[in-house]
Design a protein around this motif. Sequence first.
Motif, PDB file in Angstrom:
ATOM      1  N   UNK A   1       0.805  -1.229   0.000  1.00 34.61           N
ATOM      2  CA  UNK A   1       0.000   0.000   0.000  1.00 34.61           C
ATOM      3  C   UNK A   1       0.835   1.274   0.000  1.00 34.61           C
ATOM      4  N   UNK A   2       1.966   1.259   0.678  1.00 40.38           N
ATOM      5  CA  UNK A   2       2.730   2.492   0.879  1.00 40.38           C
ATOM      6  C   UNK A   2       3.914   2.674  -0.054  1.00 40.38           C
ATOM      7  N   UNK A   3       4.451   1.578  -0.575  1.00 38.70           N
ATOM      8  CA  UNK A   3       5.723   1.673  -1.294  1.00 38.70           C
ATOM      9  C   UNK A   3       5.667   1.226  -2.748  1.00 38.70           C
ATOM     10  N   UNK A   4       4.491   0.879  -3.248  1.00 33.23           N
ATOM     11  CA  UNK A   4       4.387   0.380  -4.620  1.00 33.23           C
ATOM     12  C   UNK A   4       4.929   1.379  -5.644  1.00 33.23           C
ATOM     13  N   UNK A   5       4.820   2.663  -5.339  1.00 27.08           N
ATOM     14  CA  UNK A   5       5.260   3.683  -6.301  1.00 27.08           C
ATOM     15  C   UNK A   5       6.782   3.694  -6.488  1.00 27.08           C
ATOM     16  N   UNK A   6       7.497   2.956  -5.649  1.00 29.88           N
ATOM     17  CA  UNK A   6       8.948   2.844  -5.798  1.00 29.88           C
ATOM     18  C   UNK A   6       9.353   1.705  -6.735  1.00 29.88           C
ATOM     19  N   UNK A   7       8.370   0.936  -7.196  1.00 30.47           N
ATOM     20  CA  UNK A   7       8.675  -0.070  -8.210  1.00 30.47           C
ATOM     21  C   UNK A   7       9.135   0.662  -9.472  1.00 30.47           C
TER      22      UNK A   7
END
Length: 189
Positions: free
Chosen positions: A104-110
């Motif tokens: 939920x919190x870190x997917x945008x770092x993929x």
Amino acid sequence: MKITDRKTEIVNVSAKLFKEKGYSAVTMRDIAQAMDIKAASLYNHIKSKQEILVLIIIEIAEEFTSVIDEIVASEISTIQKIERVIQLHIDITLRNPDALACLNNDWMHLTDSDLTYFVKMREDYEESFRTIIKTGIENNEIKNLNIEVIIFSTLSTLRTLYLWYGKKKSPNPSVLKSNMVQVLLNGIV
């Protein structure tokens, strides 16, 4: 990609650290320190912090996607389908709240294809849930309310369950499942 016991340990420790500090704030040195090993030893099992993130997020996203596909294809009622979606979220939250927080919190770092793949899975998941709700409304199984409000309120609650569950006076898992289904399907009035 074969996952060894040591790699699983690295992933689990990392997920906990990512939940506590956020992906950007955690270094490979932090992960090694939490495991009581040298940072260089991590690289015997894992290529990078990005690989860890991918292992955490993609595994859970694939589980959500495959299970909701099964739910949509099943011959059960809309109410039973929604109950199964709720139970899916609760089961994953109880089994691995740290990884769910990371999703939920870190997917945008993929990055690159992993990010594209994750976003597509998330969009497909929401579309599958939308299909369940639309069918329920069309069949008069659930109230004819705004579909997007139903989706947002239900999925927002379920996606953030890890923030609340396990803290003071949390109910046992069976009470949680029963009560969550009742509240999300019937409200409190």
